[in-house]
Design a protein around this motif. Structure first.
Motif, short mmCIF file in Angstrom:
data_model
loop_
_atom_site.label_atom_id
_atom_site.label_comp_id
_atom_site.label_asym_id
_atom_site.label_seq_id
_atom_site.Cartn_x
_atom_site.Cartn_y
_atom_site.Cartn_z
N SER A 1 21.62 2.97 -23.23
CA SER A 1 22.09 4.33 -23.40
C SER A 1 21.12 5.26 -22.66
CB SER A 1 22.15 4.72 -24.88
OG SER A 1 20.85 4.76 -25.43
N VAL A 2 21.59 6.47 -22.43
CA VAL A 2 20.73 7.54 -21.92
C VAL A 2 20.31 8.35 -23.13
CG1 VAL A 2 20.61 9.58 -20.45
CG2 VAL A 2 21.93 7.58 -19.71
N SER A 3 19.02 8.55 -23.32
CA SER A 3 18.52 9.18 -24.54
C SER A 3 17.98 10.58 -24.29
CB SER A 3 17.42 8.33 -25.18
OG SER A 3 17.93 7.10 -25.63
N VAL B 1 14.90 13.79 -21.08
CA VAL B 1 16.02 12.86 -20.97
C VAL B 1 15.45 11.56 -20.43
CG1 VAL B 1 18.25 12.39 -19.90
CG2 VAL B 1 17.61 14.75 -20.46
N ARG C 1 21.41 9.42 -28.48
CA ARG C 1 21.72 8.37 -27.52
C ARG C 1 23.12 8.59 -26.97
NH1 ARG C 1 19.59 3.17 -30.97
NH2 ARG C 1 17.37 3.43 -30.54
N LEU C 2 23.22 8.66 -25.66
CA LEU C 2 24.48 8.88 -24.99
C LEU C 2 24.95 7.62 -24.29
CD1 LEU C 2 23.64 12.28 -23.24
CD2 LEU C 2 25.06 11.99 -25.26
N PRO D 1 26.37 5.80 -21.33
CA PRO D 1 26.23 6.26 -19.94
C PRO D 1 27.45 6.98 -19.40
CG PRO D 1 25.28 4.09 -20.18
CD PRO D 1 25.95 4.41 -21.49
N ALA E 1 27.15 10.36 -20.72
CA ALA E 1 26.00 11.05 -20.13
C ALA E 1 26.37 11.73 -18.83
CB ALA E 1 24.85 10.07 -19.91
N LEU F 1 25.35 15.49 -19.14
CA LEU F 1 24.17 15.84 -18.36
C LEU F 1 24.48 16.16 -16.90
CD1 LEU F 1 21.87 13.03 -19.78
CD2 LEU F 1 21.96 15.42 -20.51
N ALA G 1 24.49 10.47 -14.51
CA ALA G 1 23.70 9.40 -15.12
C ALA G 1 22.94 8.67 -14.03
CB ALA G 1 24.61 8.42 -15.87
#
Length: 258
Positions: free
Chosen positions: A12-14, A39, A60-61, A63, A66, A70, A73
């Motif tokens: 995940s992207v956090s 991030v 937690r995203l 991806p 994200a 965001l 990613a």
């Protein structure tokens, strides 16, 4: 009290939103450190996070989500960047709203509102890429790339190219990451490495050892007893509910998906 916690790769992207007063969080990568909200992209490499007693919210995203939340990613893969560099002034506004909230439930509500607006208005990844990622996650990294390509009606080459351009990682690497994450969870729960290897789809215990070493720099035995793996609540087994670890309180909003 200062807390210093080693983190490991997670599928995940956090977002780490620093809600502390004063010094707050410090994030260390080789040769560099950052303070405050950050991030953490996929595969960030060696990363340690710490700080004086305070509070933070970890989100937690997925991806695919994200990319919308965001804006990308891909550019975050292998990186740890300031949230302000990604969200601009919105980062400070989000911190202020979350810091002023009267409870963690209110903070969760605010966080969902912020993320929801971005999910509704920003571009998302191709449906085929999102589907392939979901298949990788649901199979715990044991789905073959050729099969994924067949299921979405693309060639393997096209799937790999689109997957990497939109999520910042190839399907094969994504499968390895997800498989490692499953193994790390089992190790943290106290399962023996030999059994974990078979359960997670590794050829043998030596294969598990190599993969864990590749993702963390540590042996499976060290991962099993690490104080915080940033994977899920089992890494904090024995800590009181609501605590993320010694010295630094916080909560997590996990696996936000597109």
């Amino acid at each position: 009290m200062f807390t210093d916690i080693a983190m490991v790769a997670h599928p995940s992207v956090s977002l780490f939103i620093d809600l502390s007063e004063g010094e707050g969080l410090v994030h260390h990568t080789p040769g560099r450190h950052r303070r405050g909200s950050v991030v953490v992209g996929l595969l960030p490499g060696e990363l340690r996070t710490g700080g004086l007693a305070g509070e933070c919210l970890q989100i937690r995203l997925d991806p695919a989500a994200a990319t919308a939340v965001l804006g990308t990613a891909t550019e975050l893969t292998g990186a740890v960047v300031s949230l302000a560099d990604v969200w601009g002034r919105d980062a400070g506004r989000a911190e202020d709203r979350l810091r002023a909230a009267a409870s963690w439930d209110e903070r969760f509500t605010i966080a969902r509102q912020i993320l929801g607006r971005r999910l509704d208005t920003c571009p998302t990844v191709a449906p085929e890429v999102a589907f392939a990622w979901r298949q990788v996650r649901s199979s715990r990294g044991r789905t073959r790339v050729d099969r994924l390509a067949d299921e979405v009606g693309w060639s393997r080459k096209r799937l790999s190219a689109r997957f990497r351009s939109q999520l910042g990682i190839t399907p094969k690497r994504a499968a390895r990451l997800v498989r490692f994450d499953h193994a790390a969870r089992l190790l943290a729960e106290g399962h023996a490495a030999a059994g974990v290897a078979g359960e997670s789809g590794y050829v043998d215990q030596a294969h598990l050892h190599r993969e864990v070493k590749s993702f963390t720099g540590h042996t499976p035995a060290a991962v099993a007893v690490a104080p915080w793996l940033a994977i899920d609540h089992v890494a904090w087994f024995g800590w009181p509910p609501g605590r993320t670890g010694p010295g630094f309180g916080g909560r997590a909003l996990r696996d936000v998906r597109g």
